[in-house]
Design a protein around this motif. Structure first.
Motif, PDB file in Angstrom:
ATOM      1  N   ASP A 200       0.845  -1.128   0.038  1.00 17.93           N
ATOM      2  CA  ASP A 200       0.166   0.044   0.124  1.00 17.93           C
ATOM      3  C   ASP A 200       0.821   1.443  -0.102  1.00 17.93           C
ATOM      4  OD1 ASP A 200      -2.032  -1.463   0.074  1.00 17.93           O
ATOM      5  OD2 ASP A 200      -2.642  -1.606   2.326  1.00 17.93           O
ATOM      6  N   ILE A 201       1.899   1.172   0.711  1.00 25.69           N
ATOM      7  CA  ILE A 201       2.765   2.431   0.873  1.00 25.69           C
ATOM      8  C   ILE A 201       3.625   2.751  -0.417  1.00 25.69           C
ATOM      9  CG2 ILE A 201       4.954   3.358   1.817  1.00 25.69           C
ATOM     10  CD1 ILE A 201       4.148   1.514   4.448  1.00 25.69           C
ATOM     11  N   ALA A 202       3.914   1.535  -1.229  1.00 25.60           N
ATOM     12  CA  ALA A 202       4.595   1.571  -2.422  1.00 25.60           C
ATOM     13  C   ALA A 202       3.831   2.276  -3.388  1.00 25.60           C
ATOM     14  CB  ALA A 202       5.124   0.334  -2.849  1.00 25.60           C
ATOM     15  N   GLU A 203       2.074   1.982  -3.305  1.00 25.37           N
ATOM     16  CA  GLU A 203       1.264   2.402  -3.989  1.00 25.37           C
ATOM     17  C   GLU A 203       1.231   3.938  -3.985  1.00 25.37           C
ATOM     18  OE1 GLU A 203      -1.132   2.787  -7.192  1.00 25.37           O
ATOM     19  OE2 GLU A 203       0.186   1.002  -6.898  1.00 25.37           O
ATOM     20  N   VAL A 204       1.303   4.338  -2.785  1.00 22.64           N
ATOM     21  CA  VAL A 204       1.057   5.969  -2.457  1.00 22.64           C
ATOM     22  C   VAL A 204       2.182   6.598  -2.926  1.00 22.64           C
ATOM     23  CG1 VAL A 204       1.134   7.624  -0.545  1.00 22.64           C
ATOM     24  CG2 VAL A 204      -0.331   5.507  -0.334  1.00 22.64           C
ATOM     25  N   TYR A 205       3.568   5.999  -3.014  1.00 22.53           N
ATOM     26  CA  TYR A 205       4.596   6.580  -3.583  1.00 22.53           C
ATOM     27  C   TYR A 205       4.779   6.501  -4.880  1.00 22.53           C
ATOM     28  CZ  TYR A 205       7.381   7.110   1.030  1.00 22.53           C
ATOM     29  OH  TYR A 205       7.556   7.437   2.190  1.00 22.53           O
ATOM     30  N   ARG A 206       4.114   5.649  -5.656  1.00 20.33           N
ATOM     31  CA  ARG A 206       3.984   5.570  -7.045  1.00 20.33           C
ATOM     32  C   ARG A 206       3.025   6.525  -7.611  1.00 20.33           C
ATOM     33  NH1 ARG A 206       4.839   0.051  -6.550  1.00 20.33           N
ATOM     34  NH2 ARG A 206       2.623  -0.412  -6.372  1.00 20.33           N
ATOM     35  N   MET A 207       1.908   6.705  -6.948  1.00 22.01           N
ATOM     36  CA  MET A 207       1.003   7.765  -7.186  1.00 22.01           C
ATOM     37  C   MET A 207       1.429   9.303  -7.066  1.00 22.01           C
ATOM     38  SD  MET A 207      -1.335   9.988  -5.673  1.00 22.01           S
ATOM     39  CE  MET A 207      -1.553   9.465  -4.121  1.00 22.01           C
ATOM     40  N   MET A 208       2.150   9.652  -6.009  1.00 27.38           N
ATOM     41  CA  MET A 208       2.679  10.805  -6.004  1.00 27.38           C
ATOM     42  C   MET A 208       3.905  11.222  -6.982  1.00 27.38           C
ATOM     43  SD  MET A 208       2.912  11.152  -1.854  1.00 27.38           S
ATOM     44  CE  MET A 208       1.334  11.253  -0.757  1.00 27.38           C
ATOM     45  N   LEU A 209       4.860  10.193  -7.158  1.00 24.21           N
ATOM     46  CA  LEU A 209       5.875  10.457  -8.171  1.00 24.21           C
ATOM     47  C   LEU A 209       5.451  10.454  -9.578  1.00 24.21           C
ATOM     48  CD1 LEU A 209       8.591   8.590  -6.267  1.00 24.21           C
ATOM     49  CD2 LEU A 209       8.438  11.114  -6.198  1.00 24.21           C
ATOM     50  N   GLY A 210       4.206   9.741  -9.748  1.00 29.44           N
ATOM     51  CA  GLY A 210       3.695   9.716 -11.054  1.00 29.44           C
ATOM     52  C   GLY A 210       2.655  10.824 -11.335  1.00 29.44           C
ATOM     53  N   THR A 211       2.383  11.738 -10.363  1.00 31.90           N
ATOM     54  CA  THR A 211       1.977  13.150 -10.458  1.00 31.90           C
ATOM     55  C   THR A 211       2.891  14.006 -11.180  1.00 31.90           C
ATOM     56  OG1 THR A 211       0.325  12.507  -8.966  1.00 31.90           O
ATOM     57  CG2 THR A 211       0.227  14.808  -9.654  1.00 31.90           C
ATOM     58  N   ARG A 212       2.784  14.582 -12.450  1.00 30.43           N
ATOM     59  CA  ARG A 212       3.839  15.106 -12.964  1.00 30.43           C
ATOM     60  C   ARG A 212       4.077  16.592 -12.555  1.00 30.43           C
ATOM     61  NH1 ARG A 212       3.477  15.781 -19.119  1.00 30.43           N
ATOM     62  NH2 ARG A 212       5.716  16.379 -18.963  1.00 30.43           N
ATOM     63  N   ASP A 213       2.913  17.377 -12.186  1.00 31.33           N
ATOM     64  CA  ASP A 213       3.230  18.672 -11.552  1.00 31.33           C
ATOM     65  C   ASP A 213       3.861  18.621 -10.170  1.00 31.33           C
ATOM     66  OD1 ASP A 213       0.726  17.386 -10.730  1.00 31.33           O
ATOM     67  OD2 ASP A 213      -0.112  19.346  -9.914  1.00 31.33           O
ATOM     68  N   PHE A 214       3.432  17.533  -9.533  1.00 36.29           N
ATOM     69  CA  PHE A 214       4.221  17.270  -8.082  1.00 36.29           C
ATOM     70  C   PHE A 214       5.569  17.140  -8.354  1.00 36.29           C
ATOM     71  CE2 PHE A 214       5.468  14.729  -4.409  1.00 36.29           C
ATOM     72  CZ  PHE A 214       5.297  15.379  -3.494  1.00 36.29           C
ATOM     73  N   THR A 215       6.134  16.033  -9.035  1.00 35.65           N
ATOM     74  CA  THR A 215       7.383  15.709  -9.252  1.00 35.65           C
ATOM     75  C   THR A 215       8.097  17.098  -9.852  1.00 35.65           C
ATOM     76  OG1 THR A 215       7.076  14.565 -11.512  1.00 35.65           O
ATOM     77  CG2 THR A 215       7.096  13.517  -9.402  1.00 35.65           C
ATOM     78  N   LEU A 216       7.400  17.778 -10.803  1.00 39.90           N
ATOM     79  CA  LEU A 216       8.267  19.022 -11.388  1.00 39.90           C
ATOM     80  C   LEU A 216       8.403  20.072 -10.234  1.00 39.90           C
ATOM     81  CD1 LEU A 216       6.390  19.170 -14.716  1.00 39.90           C
ATOM     82  CD2 LEU A 216       8.813  18.835 -14.603  1.00 39.90           C
ATOM     83  N   GLY A 217       7.276  20.059  -9.297  1.00 43.39           N
ATOM     84  CA  GLY A 217       7.345  20.922  -8.159  1.00 43.39           C
ATOM     85  C   GLY A 217       8.598  20.572  -7.524  1.00 43.39           C
ATOM     86  N   LEU A 218       8.827  19.371  -7.097  1.00 47.14           N
ATOM     87  CA  LEU A 218      10.178  18.958  -6.304  1.00 47.14           C
ATOM     88  C   LEU A 218      11.311  19.397  -6.935  1.00 47.14           C
ATOM     89  CD1 LEU A 218       9.221  15.206  -5.303  1.00 47.14           C
ATOM     90  CD2 LEU A 218       8.892  17.329  -4.116  1.00 47.14           C
ATOM     91  N   LEU A 219      11.509  19.280  -8.501  1.00 47.43           N
ATOM     92  CA  LEU A 219      12.436  19.818  -9.115  1.00 47.43           C
ATOM     93  C   LEU A 219      13.006  21.185  -9.045  1.00 47.43           C
ATOM     94  CD1 LEU A 219      12.495  17.506 -12.396  1.00 47.43           C
ATOM     95  CD2 LEU A 219      14.122  17.455 -10.463  1.00 47.43           C
ATOM     96  N   ILE A 220      11.847  21.951  -9.178  1.00 48.90           N
ATOM     97  CA  ILE A 220      11.589  23.388  -9.015  1.00 48.90           C
ATOM     98  C   ILE A 220      12.213  23.902  -7.624  1.00 48.90           C
ATOM     99  CG2 ILE A 220      10.450  25.646  -9.009  1.00 48.90           C
ATOM    100  CD1 ILE A 220       8.570  24.067 -11.197  1.00 48.90           C
ATOM    101  N   ILE A 221      11.919  23.453  -6.495  1.00 49.11           N
ATOM    102  CA  ILE A 221      12.227  23.859  -5.212  1.00 49.11           C
ATOM    103  C   ILE A 221      13.534  23.282  -5.104  1.00 49.11           C
ATOM    104  CG2 ILE A 221       9.960  24.154  -4.249  1.00 49.11           C
ATOM    105  CD1 ILE A 221       9.874  21.607  -2.938  1.00 49.11           C
ATOM    106  N   GLY A 222      13.978  22.111  -5.585  1.00 48.70           N
ATOM    107  CA  GLY A 222      15.296  21.520  -5.049  1.00 48.70           C
ATOM    108  C   GLY A 222      16.354  22.454  -5.939  1.00 48.70           C
ATOM    109  N   PHE A 223      15.987  22.919  -7.365  1.00 47.26           N
ATOM    110  CA  PHE A 223      17.031  23.646  -7.843  1.00 47.26           C
ATOM    111  C   PHE A 223      17.352  25.006  -7.009  1.00 47.26           C
ATOM    112  CE2 PHE A 223      16.030  21.204 -11.942  1.00 47.26           C
ATOM    113  CZ  PHE A 223      16.827  20.486 -11.827  1.00 47.26           C
TER     114      PHE A 223
END
Length: 397
Positions: A200-223
């Motif tokens: 179940d936890i792995a599915e939650v991570y897959r869902m979040m990281l598969g959400t493009r605006d969320f992962t792109l947001g992580l890149l923006i704040i990381g940079f």
């Protein structure tokens, strides 16, 4: 299990805001001491920079997974154990001046800081809703910016009068003091725990990281955070070794950098009701123009005023973009607050440490001009992430 009392909710909220900047405090307080720390330990500049890298990598990677643990087992007892361990690790660094021991303790500090700040960010999602939640999350980066404002100034003073070990004595003492108030006034805030099932936890991570605006947001704040990481790592050596100035000057420059970061967050808070794309696109364009100006200017001349003069507006823009996108990512998945908080915080540290330390090792940064080129690379990476983020958001609309 001790439950959070509404009677002490305001005190608990204040304590949460005090602990959110702990990660920045743990790195920024001894930045003015890096040159003397290297000399005192008899190691190279790069060796002491690794102490920053190990903390950030261990904190970032652990935050990626800690959220699911906090969503399953609660916040309170884990937070108490983490505060105790962090305090002990700080005193060990201060009393055993061996670089290998320091490396190990910095990893311990990175993991315990992750447990503390991920739980405290999730606290707000646990206890607040609607406009209140939006209000508090928009304050996160402003509060977080207190560390780069206060810490280098305190660190520069401690370094000048008491030496680098005093920074870690202070960290251990402060967390021990906060622990006392945590035991007295706080409790468990998780209302409904999730069963700790790996599938179940792995599915939650897959869902979040598969959400493009969320992962792109992580890149923006990381940079955007990478701009601060690189400055924190290299500025003491440029200021103290190249310009021949004191650790106090390094501390003041980092103090000014922190004020710039906070100013960007405050501007973001003022514009909280403006559309996200309306804010971050012009900010990214201004960032690129500033970096280009820094590259051109430092090619002909450089000094402390040029270095700081370009760095401050860069960090204002960085803080502005960071605050907007950070709040967006934290509120993206309120049903799994701990996991979202962990992925967001962990993503910042992993991306910024890999990008920052990687570029520092790729280029031999000994001047403001070489530092300007690093800023240019980071700004271009951030602009590319923002461009894709804009396209994704427009498609969703």
């Amino acid at each position: 299990m001790k439950q959070q009392s509404l009677k002490f909710l305001h005190v608990s909220t204040l304590l949460a805001f005090i602990l959110i900047p702990l990660g920045g405090l743990t790195t920024d307080i001894y930045i003015p001491s890096l040159p003397s720390m290297a000399q005192g330990l008899g190691v190279s500049m790069r060796s002491v920079q690794v102490t920053l890298l190990l903390f950030m990598i261990s904190s970032g990677i652990s935050q990626l997974f800690i959220g699911s643990i906090l969503d399953s087992f609660g916040r309170y007892r884990i937070n108490v154990a983490a505060l105790i361990t962090f305090s002990i690790a700080s005193f060990v660094i201060a009393t055993i001046p061996n670089i290998q021991v320091i490396y190990a303790m910095r990893i311990v500090q990175g993991i315990t800081v992750s447990l503390i700040i991920v739980g405290k960010r999730a606290f707000f999602v646990d206890m607040y809703r609607g406009e209140q939640l939006k209000h508090y999350t928009s304050l996160f980066s402003i509060v977080w910016a207190t560390a780069p404002i206060v810490a280098p100034f305190i660190g520069g003073y401690l370094e000048t009068h008491f030496g680098w070990r005093s920074n870690f004595y202070l960290l251990g003492s402060l967390t021990a003091l906060v622990l006392f108030f945590e035991l007295r006034y706080t409790g468990e805030t998780l209302q409904t725990s999730r069963a700790f099932k790996r599938a179940d936890i792995a599915e939650v991570y897959r869902m979040m990281l598969g959400t493009r605006d969320f992962t792109l947001g992580l890149l923006i704040i990381g940079f955007s955070y990478s701009l601060l990481v690189v400055y924190g790592m290299v500025s003491p050596f440029i200021i103290e070794k190249k310009y021949g100035l004191s650790p106090l000057v390094s501390g003041y420059s980092s103090l000014a950098s922190g004020i710039a970061l906070m100013s960007g967050g405050i501007i973001s808070k003022i514009l909280i009701n403006k559309p996200l794309l309306f804010k971050i696109v012009p900010a990214t364009v201004i960032l690129l123009l500033l970096v280009a100006g820094m590259v051109l200017t430092t090619a002909y001349t450089e000094n402390i005023w040029i270095l700081v003069g370009f760095t401050l507006p860069l960090h204002v823009i960085s803080g502005f973009v960071f605050n907007n996108v950070y709040a967006y990512c934290l509120q993206r998945f309120t049903q799994s607050a701990g996991t979202a908080s962990g992925l967001t915080g962990g993503g910042i540290y992993v991306i910024s440490s890999v990008v920052g330390y990687g570029l520092i090792n790729l280029f031999n940064i000994r001047s403001a001009h070489s530092f300007a080129y690093i800023n240019l690379i980071i700004a271009l990476l951030m602009a590319a992430a923002v461009a894709v983020f804009v396209n994704v958001k427009k498609v969703k609309q």
